[in-house]
Motif scaffolding. Structure first.
Motif, PDB file in Angstrom:
ATOM      1  N   ILE A  57       0.806  -1.221   0.000  1.00 26.17           N
ATOM      2  CA  ILE A  57       0.000   0.000   0.000  1.00 26.17           C
ATOM      3  C   ILE A  57       0.840   1.272   0.000  1.00 26.17           C
ATOM      4  CG2 ILE A  57      -1.929  -1.139   1.149  1.00 26.17           C
ATOM      5  CD1 ILE A  57      -0.977   0.513   3.717  1.00 26.17           C
ATOM      6  N   SER A  58       2.166   1.139   0.261  1.00 25.93           N
ATOM      7  CA  SER A  58       3.047   2.315   0.241  1.00 25.93           C
ATOM      8  C   SER A  58       4.478   1.892  -0.076  1.00 25.93           C
ATOM      9  CB  SER A  58       3.013   3.062   1.576  1.00 25.93           C
ATOM     10  OG  SER A  58       3.732   2.365   2.557  1.00 25.93           O
ATOM     11  N   ARG A  59       5.189   2.782  -0.696  1.00 23.90           N
ATOM     12  CA  ARG A  59       6.605   2.518  -1.014  1.00 23.90           C
ATOM     13  C   ARG A  59       7.373   2.205   0.276  1.00 23.90           C
ATOM     14  NH1 ARG A  59       7.495   6.781  -3.820  1.00 23.90           N
ATOM     15  NH2 ARG A  59       7.457   5.827  -5.874  1.00 23.90           N
ATOM     16  N   GLU A  60       7.020   2.903   1.368  1.00 24.59           N
ATOM     17  CA  GLU A  60       7.721   2.735   2.642  1.00 24.59           C
ATOM     18  C   GLU A  60       7.378   1.423   3.342  1.00 24.59           C
ATOM     19  OE1 GLU A  60       7.416   6.569   1.144  1.00 24.59           O
ATOM     20  OE2 GLU A  60       5.709   5.446   1.913  1.00 24.59           O
ATOM     21  N   GLY A  61       6.325   0.758   2.911  1.00 22.56           N
ATOM     22  CA  GLY A  61       5.886  -0.465   3.577  1.00 22.56           C
ATOM     23  C   GLY A  61       6.268  -1.748   2.877  1.00 22.56           C
ATOM     24  N   ARG A  62       7.188  -1.656   1.906  1.00 24.74           N
ATOM     25  CA  ARG A  62       7.540  -2.838   1.112  1.00 24.74           C
ATOM     26  C   ARG A  62       8.413  -3.826   1.876  1.00 24.74           C
ATOM     27  NH1 ARG A  62      10.524  -0.385  -3.807  1.00 24.74           N
ATOM     28  NH2 ARG A  62      11.239   0.916  -2.100  1.00 24.74           N
ATOM     29  N   LEU A  63       8.292  -5.078   1.474  1.00 26.51           N
ATOM     30  CA  LEU A  63       9.177  -6.159   1.923  1.00 26.51           C
ATOM     31  C   LEU A  63      10.405  -6.246   1.041  1.00 26.51           C
ATOM     32  CD1 LEU A  63       6.603  -9.030   2.371  1.00 26.51           C
ATOM     33  CD2 LEU A  63       7.989  -8.003   4.160  1.00 26.51           C
ATOM     34  N   SER A  64      10.237  -5.844  -0.208  1.00 30.73           N
ATOM     35  CA  SER A  64      11.272  -5.972  -1.220  1.00 30.73           C
ATOM     36  C   SER A  64      11.057  -4.877  -2.251  1.00 30.73           C
ATOM     37  CB  SER A  64      11.148  -7.353  -1.885  1.00 30.73           C
ATOM     38  OG  SER A  64      11.784  -7.382  -3.132  1.00 30.73           O
ATOM     39  N   ASP A  65      12.115  -4.464  -2.906  1.00 34.19           N
ATOM     40  CA  ASP A  65      11.941  -3.431  -3.927  1.00 34.19           C
ATOM     41  C   ASP A  65      11.303  -3.986  -5.198  1.00 34.19           C
ATOM     42  OD1 ASP A  65      14.135  -4.845  -4.828  1.00 34.19           O
ATOM     43  OD2 ASP A  65      15.492  -3.135  -4.866  1.00 34.19           O
ATOM     44  N   THR A  66      11.108  -5.316  -5.264  1.00 33.24           N
ATOM     45  CA  THR A  66      10.435  -5.906  -6.418  1.00 33.24           C
ATOM     46  C   THR A  66       9.034  -6.421  -6.082  1.00 33.24           C
ATOM     47  OG1 THR A  66      11.440  -8.073  -6.007  1.00 33.24           O
ATOM     48  CG2 THR A  66      12.622  -6.580  -7.491  1.00 33.24           C
TER      49      THR A  66
END
Length: 193
Positions: A57-66
């Motif tokens: 839901i947000s760039r800051e909440g990612r597990l991985s950049d992919t």
């Protein structure tokens, strides 16, 4: 055995559960042809329902950049290609939406409370969210649901396990807040719902 889930007809009780395909998505977490082909193959397999992988839901909440993203309207076009591809096989499709919280890849991690853990040999530290941050992230969840609807998905699954943000609120071993979000660990999720 065909059955109904609200307005959907599900042709059998076989579901493809959400499984993240790291490395499939393109830069900035956009859908790639690899994602589309993957879900096309799954839909052709005869399942009654497919739930698309954890989509952030947000760039800051990612597990991985992919990891797939749904934090911006520009993600709708690619996500709609997945939904349309699955629908072409007469299979309903949901999408799982997600925020990693204190176990993500961002430099500054948010959590229900101060939270330290080890993940892949790295010590991660989540900082207690302010009330303003809670409201912001809740809005990101709601906005992601609206984008999922615009992309043509039949439903949304809120990702609330694996030590990610929702589970950081639900788990009293992590959630040590002294406010209403600590007194009622479900409050964070129910306000989104």
């Amino acid at each position: 055995e065909t059955w109904n889930l609200k307005h959907l007809t599900i042709k059998n009780r076989i579901y493809i559960l959400p499984m993240v395909c790291y490395g499939f998505s393109e830069n900035e977490s956009y859908v790639s042809p690899k994602n589309i082909e993957h879900y096309k193959a799954l839909a052709k397999g005869g399942a009654g329902l497919i739930i698309v992988e954890a989509t952030c839901i947000s760039r800051e909440g990612r597990l991985s950049d992919t990891q797939l993203g749904i934090w911006d309207d520009s993600h709708i076009e690619g996500l709609s290609k997945i939904a349309n591809t699955v629908h072409e096989e007469n299979v309903p499709v949901f999408i799982q939406i997600h925020h990693a919280g204190g176990v993500g890849i961002n430099d500054t991690l948010m959590s229900s409370s101060h939270y330290v853990c080890e993940k892949r040999g790295k010590v991660l530290e989540g900082h207690e969210m302010t009330l303003e941050q809670i409201k912001m992230v809740q809005k990101q969840y709601v906005d992601a649901c609206i984008r999922a609807h615009k992309a043509g998905f039949d439903g949304v699954e809120l990702h609330g396990c694996h030590s990610y943000l929702m589970s950081q609120f639900l788990c009293t071993k992590v959630n040590k807040r002294s406010d209403a979000y600590g007194e009622d660990p479900l409050k964070f999720v129910m306000e989104i719902y």
